[in-house]
Scaffold this motif. Structure first.
Motif, PDB file in Angstrom:
ATOM      1  N   ARG A 180      42.176  58.336 -90.808  1.00 20.55           N
ATOM      2  CA  ARG A 180      41.581  57.103 -91.325  1.00 20.55           C
ATOM      3  C   ARG A 180      40.085  57.127 -91.062  1.00 20.55           C
ATOM      4  O   ARG A 180      39.648  57.385 -89.942  1.00 20.55           O
ATOM      5  N   THR A 230      36.542  54.856 -91.764  1.00 20.54           N
ATOM      6  CA  THR A 230      35.875  53.647 -92.241  1.00 20.54           C
ATOM      7  C   THR A 230      34.471  54.004 -92.683  1.00 20.54           C
ATOM      8  O   THR A 230      33.640  54.434 -91.874  1.00 20.54           O
ATOM      9  N   SER A 284      38.813  53.606 -95.553  1.00 22.01           N
ATOM     10  CA  SER A 284      38.800  52.161 -95.357  1.00 22.01           C
ATOM     11  C   SER A 284      37.398  51.621 -95.577  1.00 22.01           C
ATOM     12  O   SER A 284      36.437  52.120 -94.996  1.00 22.01           O
ATOM     13  N   ASN A 323      41.068  47.884 -98.363  1.00 25.88           N
ATOM     14  CA  ASN A 323      40.115  46.801 -98.109  1.00 25.88           C
ATOM     15  C   ASN A 323      39.022  46.674 -99.161  1.00 25.88           C
ATOM     16  O   ASN A 323      38.010  46.015 -98.920  1.00 25.88           O
TER      17      ASN A 323
END
Length: 407
Positions: free
Chosen positions: A172, A174, A201, A249
């Motif tokens: 993951r 971001t 993300s 998101n």
């Protein structure tokens, strides 16, 4: 979550569009923040976690009761998260009970730094369907971003420990202004380490993520990131590579992908993909996603910490989720009562109105336009002039300096 690879696969091997169920028939994926305690200090942490014992977290018996209730509700998936979930005193007891209850899909979301030795063996013995590990850049940058020297090496060791034990593992990432240039490095890391899934993300303005909202990527950089993912994803499907790409998101990603399909494939294929995307419906806060926080409070998703539906200490999750909460009822409307650019958008059925918590944090109104939508007015059929004036607060804090590693 936007499953980019899944929808790309429709271009190669089309399948029938599933029948869309009414809002009353949807059971949520539950993301359960077992504890707020964490050994890292990430800049974007939506729970503002730290390596201390926070008061008021669910007792062992209360947590076991929640598992029984969720199992009886027949939720489609349970994701154990944190803080760092492995920091909770009874994590393995809870995870074992969840596995014995035979949830349809059981996942672990971790920073990966504790997945070593006996801990890795115990995680493997639990036979999680998926373990997601967060890394936000390569080498020293990740250590700075996550507030601990050596975090990158430890997380990488965690990935390797999972792969060596046959666990499906995902990475993951971001994306922010400061690490966007590392996206292709992260994808290369997935390829070299045999990672099964890559999750990009987008930044959500919650917890420390709200404090650092000015780090959010500029729209042109977000578009470039999507171009990279689409190119890599299509190459992977064409070449039979296993890496699965998803984003989260920012549901405008689905609209951006659809327009790529419209530009590069037949009208019939584009309509088929759009039908699948509309059946998915975009943002699912309060409908297909639910959150239980460490104190037992139930939220529409993990980022809505300021809005509480109720507490599992005093009422079962099932009763709270199927009750008459006004915010849940409005989030479940299709279309939602959106305003500004989101209200005028021609792709509401695909996007679902994007991430409502960002609109709330920036404007004070949960139904205002999402400032992180990077599609132009022309691309989404909006008249010029609609939505002018929404600006993300500029960043005024410290930026990454190799000489100043940690916040």
């Amino acid at each position: 979550m936007f499953r980019l690879s899944q929808y790309m696969q429709q271009l190669k091997t089309p399948t029938p569009v599933r029948v869309r169920r009414g809002s009353g028939g949807v059971k949520p994926v539950v993301i359960w923040n077992l504890t707020r305690r964490c050994n890292l200090k990430c800049r974007h942490c939506y729970t503002t976690s730290a390596d201390v014992q926070f008061p008021g977290e669910l007792s062992h018996d209360q947590a076991m009761g929640v598992l029984d209730d969720l199992n009886g509700f027949k939720i489609p998936a349970l994701i154990l998260s944190g803080g760092e979930p492995l920091s909770r005193f009874d994590f393995f007891d809870l995870a074992r009970h969840a596995r014995d209850l035979d949830f349809r899909y059981l996942a672990l979301s971790t920073n990966g730094t504790k997945l070593v030795g006996d801990t890795a063996e115990r995680v493997a013995d639990l036979n999680f369907d998926y373990v997601g590990i967060s890394i936000d850049g390569v080498q020293d940058f990740n250590d700075w971003f996550r507030g601990q020297e050596g975090a990158y090496a430890e997380a990488l060791a965690g990935i390797r420990a999972c792969k060596a034990r046959g666990i499906k593992v995902g990475l993951r990432f971001t994306i922010t202004e400061e690490n966007a240039h590392m996206l292709e490095d992260m994808l290369d890391l997935c390829d070299s380490e045999g990672v099964d899934k890559f999750y990009l993300s987008h930044l959500v303005y919650a917890g420390r993520g709200d404090k650092h909202r000015g780090d959010d990527t500029e729209h042109k950089r977000t578009r470039h990131a999507m171009d990279v993912l689409i190119q890599r994803g299509w190459e992977a499907i064409q070449n039979g590579k296993p890496l699965e790409l998803v984003t989260g998101n920012n549901d405008a990603d689905a609209v951006y992908f659809l327009q790529w399909v419209q530009q590069n494939f037949s009208a019939e294929q584009a309509e088929h993909v759009r039908a699948h995307l509309e059946a998915w419906g975009g943002n699912s806060s309060g409908l297909g996603v639910a959150n239980i926080d460490p104190l037992g409070r139930v939220h529409p998703d993990t980022y809505w910490s300021d809005y509480t539906i109720g507490n599992v200490k005093t009422a079962p999750f099932t009763k709270l989720w199927t009750g008459d909460d006004a915010m849940l009822a409005t989030l479940r409307q299709r279309p939602r009562p959106l305003k500004g650019r989101c209200g005028a958008c021609a792709f509401k059925e695909v996007c679902g109105g994007n991430t409502r918590i960002r609109a709330l944090q920036v404007t004070g109104d949960p139904w205002a336009e999402d400032p992180a939508c990077y599609m132009s007015n022309q691309e989404v059929g909006i008249a010029d002039g609609i939505g002018d004036g929404v600006v993300v607060t500029p960043f005024r804090g410290k930026r990454h300096d190799p000489k100043h590693q940690f916040l």
